[in-house]
Design an enzyme around this catalytic site. Structure first.
Site, PDB file in Angstrom:
ATOM      1  N   LEU A  13      52.429  45.133  58.089  1.00  0.00           N
ATOM      2  CA  LEU A  13      53.599  45.993  58.285  1.00  0.00           C
ATOM      3  C   LEU A  13      53.212  47.471  58.318  1.00  0.00           C
ATOM      4  O   LEU A  13      54.047  48.327  58.576  1.00  0.00           O
ATOM      5  CB  LEU A  13      54.607  45.739  57.158  1.00  0.00           C
ATOM      6  CG  LEU A  13      55.176  44.311  57.140  1.00  0.00           C
ATOM      7  CD1 LEU A  13      55.982  44.064  55.878  1.00  0.00           C
ATOM      8  CD2 LEU A  13      56.025  44.061  58.381  1.00  0.00           C
ATOM      9  N   LYS A  63      38.598  45.495  50.785  1.00  0.00           N
ATOM     10  CA  LYS A  63      38.788  46.611  49.837  1.00  0.00           C
ATOM     11  C   LYS A  63      37.550  46.849  48.973  1.00  0.00           C
ATOM     12  O   LYS A  63      37.149  47.984  48.751  1.00  0.00           O
ATOM     13  CB  LYS A  63      40.010  46.346  48.946  1.00  0.00           C
ATOM     14  CG  LYS A  63      41.338  46.466  49.690  1.00  0.00           C
ATOM     15  CD  LYS A  63      42.506  46.302  48.731  1.00  0.00           C
ATOM     16  CE  LYS A  63      43.831  46.410  49.463  1.00  0.00           C
ATOM     17  NZ  LYS A  63      44.984  46.403  48.568  1.00  0.00           N
ATOM     18  N   ASP A 100      47.446  52.213  45.715  1.00  0.00           N
ATOM     19  CA  ASP A 100      48.382  51.152  45.307  1.00  0.00           C
ATOM     20  C   ASP A 100      49.069  51.483  43.972  1.00  0.00           C
ATOM     21  O   ASP A 100      50.279  51.320  43.834  1.00  0.00           O
ATOM     22  CB  ASP A 100      47.645  49.806  45.168  1.00  0.00           C
ATOM     23  CG  ASP A 100      47.473  49.109  46.513  1.00  0.00           C
ATOM     24  OD1 ASP A 100      48.255  49.392  47.445  1.00  0.00           O
ATOM     25  OD2 ASP A 100      46.546  48.288  46.634  1.00  0.00           O
ATOM     26  N   GLY A 125      49.771  38.476  36.004  1.00  0.00           N
ATOM     27  CA  GLY A 125      48.841  38.458  37.136  1.00  0.00           C
ATOM     28  C   GLY A 125      47.685  39.391  36.834  1.00  0.00           C
ATOM     29  O   GLY A 125      47.809  40.298  35.983  1.00  0.00           O
ATOM     30  N   GLY A 127      45.119  40.052  39.634  1.00  0.00           N
ATOM     31  CA  GLY A 127      44.391  40.260  40.882  1.00  0.00           C
ATOM     32  C   GLY A 127      44.339  41.745  41.237  1.00  0.00           C
ATOM     33  O   GLY A 127      44.538  42.615  40.377  1.00  0.00           O
ATOM     34  N   ARG A 150      47.247  33.410  34.343  1.00  0.00           N
ATOM     35  CA  ARG A 150      46.865  31.990  34.309  1.00  0.00           C
ATOM     36  C   ARG A 150      45.398  31.823  33.901  1.00  0.00           C
ATOM     37  O   ARG A 150      45.075  31.018  33.052  1.00  0.00           O
ATOM     38  CB  ARG A 150      47.109  31.427  35.724  1.00  0.00           C
ATOM     39  CG  ARG A 150      46.727  30.005  35.929  1.00  0.00           C
ATOM     40  CD  ARG A 150      47.080  29.575  37.335  1.00  0.00           C
ATOM     41  NE  ARG A 150      46.313  30.289  38.372  1.00  0.00           N
ATOM     42  CZ  ARG A 150      46.371  30.020  39.657  1.00  0.00           C
ATOM     43  NH1 ARG A 150      47.170  29.057  40.089  1.00  0.00           N
ATOM     44  NH2 ARG A 150      45.645  30.700  40.531  1.00  0.00           N
ATOM     45  N   GLY A 235      59.104  44.803  45.854  1.00  0.00           N
ATOM     46  CA  GLY A 235      57.839  45.428  46.242  1.00  0.00           C
ATOM     47  C   GLY A 235      57.928  46.445  47.377  1.00  0.00           C
ATOM     48  O   GLY A 235      56.918  47.048  47.733  1.00  0.00           O
TER      49      GLY A 235
HETATM   50  P1  NAP Z   1      45.330  38.316  44.250  1.00  0.00           P
HETATM   51  O1  NAP Z   1      44.247  39.315  44.045  1.00  0.00           O
HETATM   52  O2  NAP Z   1      45.049  37.082  45.034  1.00  0.00           O
HETATM   53  O3  NAP Z   1      45.874  37.869  42.791  1.00  0.00           O
HETATM   54  C1  NAP Z   1      46.829  36.845  42.658  1.00  0.00           C
HETATM   55  C2  NAP Z   1      47.263  36.704  41.202  1.00  0.00           C
HETATM   56  O4  NAP Z   1      48.309  35.714  41.169  1.00  0.00           O
HETATM   57  C3  NAP Z   1      46.176  36.223  40.260  1.00  0.00           C
HETATM   58  O5  NAP Z   1      46.346  36.811  39.002  1.00  0.00           O
HETATM   59  C4  NAP Z   1      46.455  34.705  40.177  1.00  0.00           C
HETATM   60  O6  NAP Z   1      46.044  34.142  38.953  1.00  0.00           O
HETATM   61  C5  NAP Z   1      47.963  34.698  40.234  1.00  0.00           C
HETATM   62  N1  NAP Z   1      48.477  33.418  40.736  1.00  0.00           N
HETATM   63  C6  NAP Z   1      48.370  32.916  41.984  1.00  0.00           C
HETATM   64  N2  NAP Z   1      48.979  31.718  42.076  1.00  0.00           N
HETATM   65  C7  NAP Z   1      49.481  31.458  40.830  1.00  0.00           C
HETATM   66  C8  NAP Z   1      50.218  30.366  40.278  1.00  0.00           C
HETATM   67  N3  NAP Z   1      50.555  29.311  41.027  1.00  0.00           N
HETATM   68  N4  NAP Z   1      50.577  30.463  38.979  1.00  0.00           N
HETATM   69  C9  NAP Z   1      50.250  31.527  38.220  1.00  0.00           C
HETATM   70  N5  NAP Z   1      49.535  32.590  38.690  1.00  0.00           N
HETATM   71  C10 NAP Z   1      49.166  32.543  39.979  1.00  0.00           C
HETATM   72  O7  NAP Z   1      46.585  38.971  44.958  1.00  0.00           O
HETATM   73  P2  NAP Z   1      47.036  40.519  44.931  1.00  0.00           P
HETATM   74  O8  NAP Z   1      46.474  41.213  46.115  1.00  0.00           O
HETATM   75  O9  NAP Z   1      46.825  41.074  43.589  1.00  0.00           O
HETATM   76  O10 NAP Z   1      48.610  40.361  45.231  1.00  0.00           O
HETATM   77  C11 NAP Z   1      49.484  39.815  44.272  1.00  0.00           C
HETATM   78  C12 NAP Z   1      50.934  39.953  44.727  1.00  0.00           C
HETATM   79  O11 NAP Z   1      51.264  41.326  44.838  1.00  0.00           O
HETATM   80  C13 NAP Z   1      51.207  39.334  46.096  1.00  0.00           C
HETATM   81  O12 NAP Z   1      52.465  38.696  46.057  1.00  0.00           O
HETATM   82  C14 NAP Z   1      51.272  40.507  47.034  1.00  0.00           C
HETATM   83  O13 NAP Z   1      52.158  40.303  48.113  1.00  0.00           O
HETATM   84  C15 NAP Z   1      51.815  41.584  46.114  1.00  0.00           C
HETATM   85  N6  NAP Z   1      51.388  42.932  46.532  1.00  0.00           N
HETATM   86  C16 NAP Z   1      52.352  43.822  46.847  1.00  0.00           C
HETATM   87  C17 NAP Z   1      52.010  45.110  47.212  1.00  0.00           C
HETATM   88  C18 NAP Z   1      53.078  46.088  47.559  1.00  0.00           C
HETATM   89  O14 NAP Z   1      52.763  47.146  48.122  1.00  0.00           O
HETATM   90  N7  NAP Z   1      54.324  45.822  47.239  1.00  0.00           N
HETATM   91  C19 NAP Z   1      50.652  45.483  47.277  1.00  0.00           C
HETATM   92  C20 NAP Z   1      49.685  44.534  46.936  1.00  0.00           C
HETATM   93  C21 NAP Z   1      50.064  43.252  46.571  1.00  0.00           C
HETATM   94  P3  NAP Z   1      44.521  33.655  38.689  1.00  0.00           P
HETATM   95  O15 NAP Z   1      43.761  34.869  38.233  1.00  0.00           O
HETATM   96  O16 NAP Z   1      44.684  32.631  37.629  1.00  0.00           O
HETATM   97  O17 NAP Z   1      44.020  33.086  40.003  1.00  0.00           O
END
Ligand code: NAP
Length: 272
Positions: A13, A63, A100, A125, A127, A150, A235
């Site tokens: 986007l 990144k 971010d 979370g 990540g 988790r 978000g």
């Molecule tokens: P990421 O690095 O892949 O991290 C994902 C996180 O979610 C990890 O902590 C993972 O836990 C946890 N997770 C995934 N599936 C799960 C489940 N079924 N049950 C419990 N925990 C679970 O992703 P990210 O880049 O940080 O993004 C995370 C979220 O933030 C996404 O939804 C993304 O769209 C959103 N986001 C939004 C913005 C914005 O500008 N609004 C920017 C960046 C990201 P584990 O460590 O146990 O695997």
């Protein structure tokens, strides 16, 4: 010219938001998306110089690779070992930033007036997004930043970054928090599982619940939090404000937040 690199990138986007910003400020800039395969981040930085691209956004999976390949990083991007925005300075130096966390803080401040100083925060979370938010909250003076995740090892790594107030938390911390952030992907459209990242009965009036997900605009967690009296934020604010920070770094012009939000909102509502 500004651009974004990532893979996949077709559904990004960022071109929509940033081209809306350039138009609103009547700047003769254009923003395009380049699909760049994993492993080619260094080549993309060389291309940025070759094509005299002034600003580059960086998304998955580059990144961390860009943070390792670039000549200079800001303190925050170096701590996170993640760059989401590259600036080409007037003397040709490439500098890696991470917008971010600051985007999250600006978005939530605009929508709710939240100021982190002295606040108890829980991030669910661990990540990339969670880490950026944890570092930003800690640097802005939060009293406590508890990471609930988790996988405990990932929570420990994220907590260390949020010095001096970061720690690994547990679900009980959610009830005592002033701010609760969902930084897991649980609740994202077209992703399994579609459920809730934690029991929403832990939420109550007087708290802010921020879900970093922007698609859908209302996640099951946001709906559940509203019915329990919490103030809710999705978000969109973070997405717009991290792009706004990049826009300002590249152009030196104040970002047109309203135009960017309205372009994104219209697109997300139309997509349904
Ligand atoms: P990421 O690095 O892949 O991290 C994902 C996180 O979610 C990890 O902590 C993972 O836990 C946890 N997770 C995934 N599936 C799960 C489940 N079924 N049950 C419990 N925990 C679970 O992703 P990210 O880049 O940080 O993004 C995370 C979220 O933030 C996404 O939804 C993304 O769209 C959103 N986001 C939004 C913005 C914005 O500008 N609004 C920017 C960046 C990201 P584990 O460590 O146990 O695997």
């Amino acid at each position: 010219m500004a651009a974004v690199i990532g893979d996949p990138i077709r559904h990004s986007l960022s071109p929509l938001i940033l081209n809306a910003a350039f138009r609103a400020r009547e700047l003769d800039w254009v923003y395009v998306a380049f699909p760049v395969e994993e492993g080619n981040a260094r080549e993309a930085l060389v291309a940025m110089r070759t094509f005299a691209i002034d600003g580059l956004s960086v998304t998955m999976p580059h990144k961390t690779a860009v943070a390792g390949a670039i000549e200079r990083c800001t303190e925050v991007a170096a701590a996170l070992r993640a760059v989401n925005c590259v600036v080409r300075t007037d003397d040709g130096e490439l500098v890696g930033h991470n917008t971010d966390g600051s985007g999250f803080l600006s978005g939530i401040a605009e929508e709710t007036g939240f100021a982190p100083a002295g606040q108890r925060c829980v991030i669910v979370g661990a990540g990339g997004a969670a880490r950026a938010v944890a570092v930003a909250l800690a640097r802005a003076g939060a009293a406590d930043v508890a990471i609930v995740n988790r996988t405990r090892a990932n929570a420990e790594q994220a907590a260390v970054l949020a010095v001096p107030v970061g720690r690994v938390g547990a679900s009980d911390d959610i009830e005592r928090a002033d701010l609760v952030v969902n930084a897991t992907s649980v609740g994202m459209a077209r992703r399994e599982p579609a459920g809730l990242p934690f029991d929403p009965d832990r939420l109550h009036q007087g708290q802010i619940l921020a879900d970093l997900i922007y698609d859908p605009l209302t996640t099951p967690l946001l709906s559940a939090a509203r019915t329990r009296g919490a103030i809710t934020v999705n978000g969109v604010g973070m997405l717009v404000h991290q792009a706004a920070a990049a826009f300002e770094l590249w152009t030196g012009v104040e970002a047109p937040i309203a135009a960017m939000t309205s372009a994104l909102g219209a697109h997300l509502r139309q997509r349904g």
